[in-house]
Design an enzyme around this catalytic site. Structure first.
Site, PDB file in Angstrom:
ATOM      1  N   GLU A   1       0.973  -1.077   0.237  1.00 53.43           N
ATOM      2  CA  GLU A   1      -0.163   0.310   0.128  1.00 53.43           C
ATOM      3  C   GLU A   1       0.608   1.116   0.001  1.00 53.43           C
ATOM      4  O   GLU A   1       0.232   1.925   0.621  1.00 53.43           O
ATOM      5  CB  GLU A   1      -1.222   0.059   0.896  1.00 53.43           C
ATOM      6  CG  GLU A   1      -1.737  -0.955   1.363  1.00 53.43           C
ATOM      7  CD  GLU A   1      -3.003  -1.236   2.320  1.00 53.43           C
ATOM      8  OE1 GLU A   1      -2.397   0.090   3.713  1.00 53.43           O
ATOM      9  OE2 GLU A   1      -4.239  -1.351   2.245  1.00 53.43           O
TER      10      GLU A   1
ATOM     11  N   GLU B   1      -6.810  -7.286  -1.213  1.00 48.25           N
ATOM     12  CA  GLU B   1      -7.106  -7.189   0.671  1.00 48.25           C
ATOM     13  C   GLU B   1      -8.995  -6.731   0.316  1.00 48.25           C
ATOM     14  O   GLU B   1      -8.825  -5.094  -0.154  1.00 48.25           O
ATOM     15  CB  GLU B   1      -6.380  -6.671   1.010  1.00 48.25           C
ATOM     16  CG  GLU B   1      -5.024  -6.719   1.596  1.00 48.25           C
ATOM     17  CD  GLU B   1      -4.850  -5.578   3.063  1.00 48.25           C
ATOM     18  OE1 GLU B   1      -5.477  -5.093   3.656  1.00 48.25           O
ATOM     19  OE2 GLU B   1      -3.734  -5.719   2.857  1.00 48.25           O
TER      20      GLU B   1
HETATM   21  C1  LIG Z   1      -6.440   2.348   3.394  1.00 53.59           C
HETATM   22  C2  LIG Z   1      -6.464   1.602   4.277  1.00 53.59           C
HETATM   23  O1  LIG Z   1      -7.012   1.502   4.580  1.00 53.59           O
HETATM   24  N1  LIG Z   1      -5.811   0.294   3.879  1.00 53.59           N
HETATM   25  C3  LIG Z   1      -5.304  -0.507   4.768  1.00 53.59           C
HETATM   26  C4  LIG Z   1      -6.921  -1.438   5.035  1.00 53.59           C
HETATM   27  O2  LIG Z   1      -7.021  -2.747   5.369  1.00 53.59           O
HETATM   28  C5  LIG Z   1      -5.472  -3.570   6.545  1.00 53.59           C
HETATM   29  C6  LIG Z   1      -6.077  -3.883   7.133  1.00 53.59           C
HETATM   30  O3  LIG Z   1      -7.270  -3.814   7.477  1.00 53.59           O
HETATM   31  C7  LIG Z   1      -5.139  -2.383   6.659  1.00 53.59           C
HETATM   32  O4  LIG Z   1      -3.827  -2.298   7.453  1.00 53.59           O
HETATM   33  C8  LIG Z   1      -4.435  -1.058   5.672  1.00 53.59           C
HETATM   34  O5  LIG Z   1      -4.057  -0.372   6.741  1.00 53.59           O
END
Ligand SMILES: CC(=O)N[C@H]1CO[C@H](CO)[C@@H](O)[C@@H]1O
Ligand SMILES: *[C@@H]1O[C@H](CO)[C@@H](O)[C@H](O)[C@H]1NC(C)=O
Ligand SMILES: *[C@@H]1O[C@H](CO)[C@@H](O)[C@H](O)[C@H]1NC(C)=O
Ligand SMILES: *[C@@H]1O[C@H](CO)[C@@H](O)[C@H](O)[C@H]1NC(C)=O
Ligand SMILES: *[C@@H]1O[C@H](CO)[C@@H](O)[C@H](O)[C@H]1NC(C)=O
Length: 844
Positions: free
Chosen positions: A183, A252
């Protein structure tokens, strides 16, 4: 060609008994899908993080994932667990990544290894070891030489460990995919042009490790070739990869959301999750992963945040305790089967999309030999009836119907055939073994943690120091201690010796002791970790001590430059008089520091110390107290948790293993709703429960950590509690429910047994969760217009007389049963209405 194929099959059969993966597989990709041995695949994946459960739980979790229709299990790799000290690796116990991957492989599933090594994951420091912070000149996650050197070393180490064990598909193992970074696209704008070169470097570094399987980067729109950029989110149907040669992958899909101390419990209705999944495959996706499929538990001090709770249940299809969550698990299993029935069509052609009206969409995958279709109603309010290929279809709002033959609806995402399980926790007091302990009647012994400086390795410094720099996260706790002499007539003293102490801290929580007595506490929240306290205090003439116990509750795991967010009392610390606005700033005084607690140095968490006290007068509601007792395991094999209702804050250990931080005195804020409407876009705050109650009272104790007798529990309580109130809660399934309408398609298994899909009626099926149980009673059965939910069903105005006896006859005494939901089978209690059958049963 035929001969070669035949030989391959024979070898697979021979070795398949021992290990489903023994031949090298060629994993590549094209614009539609991952390609395994020349075939495009439609894959369903789910996240299970190995350290969030125990090795004893892994086989059961993996089997339930397989039974739920997963093809792939995805996990992050947790750098701080594997390399707690630089160059000293740990792959033991819950950290045994290789064992976990092998178990997944042995079950015949694939693995996606997300190395990161930044993982976020609501994990302490995003998975980075804290020693990284102390490398001179380091800056995390950017084009910084010291950081890149460490990231490369660890990534290569993990790849090497997997290669040594032949775990990559290219070597005959189950690993078909790896992830580098995580991310980064969300935050990279904060890093300027260095971000671009860092992403390039990470991609080149990863590919140079020659795993023989593809790499992905999630939420990374500019992921360089050949790395596949993938999507994370609650929905990913509108996502497109950055090249025409890459498949559409969802790494995810948040099956729920995580819990914070101080937050309410998030949940996500399965109708919406199923809708999101079906939309993704409808719109050309071929790989999606549930984050999480099993969330588990943040044992020890592994939570990030700050303020991430110990439970990481995530409202996932398999709950924290390893049991299937119904109807989520069961309904998604049906969705996966329906999608698999379309796999041939999905991979053989491109989707053809057409509109069936406003917010109504048909997507057809049609080749010369197969045809599959998805019909979606993305209206948030109104149901619709559409005409498709000359037939009429009813589409509830916010739902997708799946037609594997372009004609018969085998599943609609809003129509649930799966059972619901009603479970409850029943409490029983801790069976304290009084004879085994040297303790008096209560069975508990204790040790008081000294207030302020008590260890010989304390040190003095001018001014206030940031906490993480000081403790290196060796402990949650840092004492800041200051002595000050007063005469009693100082101008800042208001009434004789009264004044106000003002303390500013970066967080995460703080206890203030004046002359050895707790004078006040404060805590931050997951939105703002800072603590600002104003406490009226009374000083005595002569020497006074101000002892500030500052504590962290999981280090920051997300955001640009998260490693630079500090913690602890960085000041100012002042004595203030409201009356004459005179302040005395103590910030730059001579502070004495102590890292961690005396009890931590003494190893009290194991229970083995000679210093435990056990007089009849067990101290209760006393801050900073260690407690210990010996107990018998609760009978049976149901999952168990310790119930900390009424406790303050601290950490607990069972036979030396930390079950995590407990903090039931932190109650949940937020806007809860009585029920959650699944229609319409989901977000993390949409569906919350438990507002105004403690965020978490139950703390999972894995069964494998318990012996029948002679177990030790140790607690460190910061605020004050009565340890004799501690109880075990065991989770029991009270009943099974199902509610199936005449308008539901039959369960998928009834379709897939046919070579050609035929129209069949809906069926209500029940099955006892445990293999040695049978259905013992039918608590409720009604055919007509029953309403309510499992445990509170009631008859509607329209209700058939004989539904109960029909269901009883079909089900009682059997492990599982099925009843046709039709007027032919159940009679017709009212004309012109769509009827449904609701049943609640119990198993014994
Ligand atoms: C952008 C965001 O909110 N990312 C989250 C997505 O979900 C995962 C797991 O809960 C997090 O680790 C991320 O921060
Ligand atoms: C792997 O598959 C790809 C695409 O299907 C093909 O081009 C390549 O030659 C294969 N490699 C091997 C080693 O079989
Ligand atoms: C400091 O205390 C520890 C135990 O708390 C002890 O093992 C050690 O010898 C002490 N060191 C000194 C220098 O007194
Ligand atoms: C100071 O004393 C007055 C009168 O006794 C009282 O009303 C006031 O609350 C006291 N101030 C503080 C800070 O306690
Ligand atoms: C920790 O110490 C380093 C080096 O002294 C300093 O640059 C950094 O700002 C400190 N971190 C915090 C969060 O205060």
């Amino acid at each position: 060609m035929m001969g070669v194929r035949f030989a391959v099959v024979v070898v697979l059969v021979v070795f398949g008994v021992l290990d489903s993966f023994s031949l090298a597989a060629n994993v590549t990709y094209d614009h539609r899908a991952l390609v395994i041995d020349g075939e495009r695949r439609v894959l369903v994946s789910g996240s299970i993080h190995y350290p969030r459960s125990t090795p004893e739980m892994w086989p059961g979790l993996i089997q339930k994932s397989k039974d739920g229709g997963l093809d792939v299990i995805e996990t992050y790799v947790f750098w701080n667990l594997h390399e707690p000290v630089r160059n000293q690796y740990n792959f033991e116990g819950r950290n045994d990544l290789v064992k976990f991957i092998k178990l997944v492989g042995a079950a015949g599933l694939y693995v996606h290894v997300r190395i990161g090594p930044y993982v976020c994951a609501e994990w302490n420091y995003g998975g980075f070891p804290v020693w990284l912070h102390f490398i001179p000149g380091i800056e995390f996650r950017t084009d910084n030489e010291p950081f890149k050197a460490e990231m490369k070393r660890f990534t290569a180490k993990i790849v090497d460990v997997l290669k040594q064990e032949k775990l990559y598909a290219s070597q005959g193992g189950p690993v078909i995919l790896s992830q580098i970074e995580n991310e980064y696209g969300n935050i990279q704008s904060h890093y300027g042009s260095a971000a671009k070169s860092y992403v390039q470097w990470a991609a080149t570094m990863a590919t140079s490790l020659n795993t023989g399987v593809p790499w992905v980067m999630c939420n990374q729109p500019d992921a360089p070739d050949p790395i596949i950029n993938t999507c994370n989110g609650f929905y990913c149907d509108q996502f497109t990869p950055n090249s025409k040669n890459k498949p559409k992958m969802w790494t995810e899909n948040w099956s729920g959301w995580f819990l914070s101390f101080g937050g309410a419990s998030p949940y996500r209705p399965v109708e919406d999750l199923a809708f999101a999944v079906a939309r993704f495959y409808q719109n050309g996706g071929t790989f999606q992963n549930y984050y999480m499929y099993h969330g588990g538990t943040n044992f020890g001090r592994t939570t990030g945040g700050p303020f991430i709770a110990t439970s990481y249940d995530y409202d996932a299809p398999i709950d924290e305790y390893g049991q299937v969550r119904q109807p989520k698990w069961g309904h998604l299993r049906e969705v996966h089967k329906a999608i698999k029935m379309c796999e041939k069509a999905l991979v053989s052609t491109e989707p053809a999309v057409s509109s069936l009206g406003q917010n109504l969409e048909a997507t057809v995958y049609k080749s010369s030999s197969v045809c599959s279709a998805f019909l979606a109603n993305v209206n948030t309010q109104s149901d619709a009836t559409v005409t498709f290929n000359g037939n009429s279809y009813h589409l509830p709002a916010w739902s997708v119907s799946i037609l594997p033959d372009c004609k018969n609806v085998v599943l609609n995402t809003a129509k649930i055939n799966s059972v619901t399980m009603r479970s409850s926790f029943s409490n029983q007091p801790l069976k304290v073994d009084v004879s085994a302990s040297e303790a008096f009647d209560s069975g508990w012994s204790w040790i008081e943690e000294p207030v302020g400086i008590s260890k010989n390795n304390s040190f003095a410094k001018l001014g206030l120091s940031e906490q993480i720099n000081t403790t290196a996260d060796k402990s949650d706790y840092l004492w800041y201690s200051l002595s000050t002499d007063i005469k009693g007539d100082e101008p800042f003293l208001e009434n004789g010796s009264e004044t106000v102490l003002h303390v500013d801290s970066l967080g995460h929580a703080l206890h203030v002791f004046i002359n050895g007595k707790l004078a006040g506490s404060g805590k931050g929240s997951s939105d703002n970790s800072k603590v600002s306290l104003e406490i009226p205090i009374t000083m005595v003439p002569g020497r006074n001590t101000i002892d500030l116990l500052s504590l962290t509750v999981g280090l920051q795991n997300y955001g640009a430059f998260f490693e630079k967010r500090g913690a602890g009392v960085t000041g100012p610390v002042k004595l203030e008089s409201q009356k004459n606005s005179i302040t005395v700033d103590l910030s730059s005084g001579q502070w004495t520091y102590q890292i961690g607690l005396k009890g931590e140095d003494l190893g009290l968490s194991s229970g083995s110390s000679s210093q435990w006290l056990s007089q009849p007068s067990l101290p209760k509601n006393k801050p900073l107290t260690w407690y210990k007792t010996t107990f018998d395991a609760p009978a049976g094999s149901d999952p168990v948790a310790l119930d900390f209702t009424g406790f303050g804050k601290g950490e607990a250990w069972i036979n030396g293993q930390s079950i995590g931080r407990y903090w039931p005195s932190y109650t949940a804020s937020g806007q809860c709703t009585a029920s959650c409407n699944y229609k319409g876009a989901y977000s993390a705050n949409k569906c919350l429960k438990n507002c105004g109650k403690p965020s978490q009272t139950l703390y999972h104790v894995p069964r494998s950590w318990l012996k029948p007798t002679g177990n030790t529990v140790v607690l460190f309580e910061e605020i004050g509690s009565d340890p004799t109130r501690l109880s075990f809660a065991s989770k029991q399934i009270e009943s099974l429910c199902s509610h199936v309408s005449e308008s539901h398609p039959p369960p998928i298994d009834m379709w897939s047994s046919d070579s050609k899909l035929q129209k069949k009626g809906p069926v209500l099926s029940l099955e006892c969760p445990s293999p040695n149980q049978v259905i013992s009673s039918i608590k409720f059965a009604s055919f007509g217009t029953p309403h309510g939910t499992c445990g509170s069903f009631s008859h509607g105005q329209c209700s058939s007389q004989n539904a109960l006896s029909i269901v009883q006859k079909a089900c009682i005494g059997s492990k599982s049963c099925s009843v046709q939901v039709s007027i032919e089978a159940l009679g017709n209690p009212c004309r012109g209405k769509t009827k449904s059958l609701a049943v609640e049963a119990s198993c014994h």
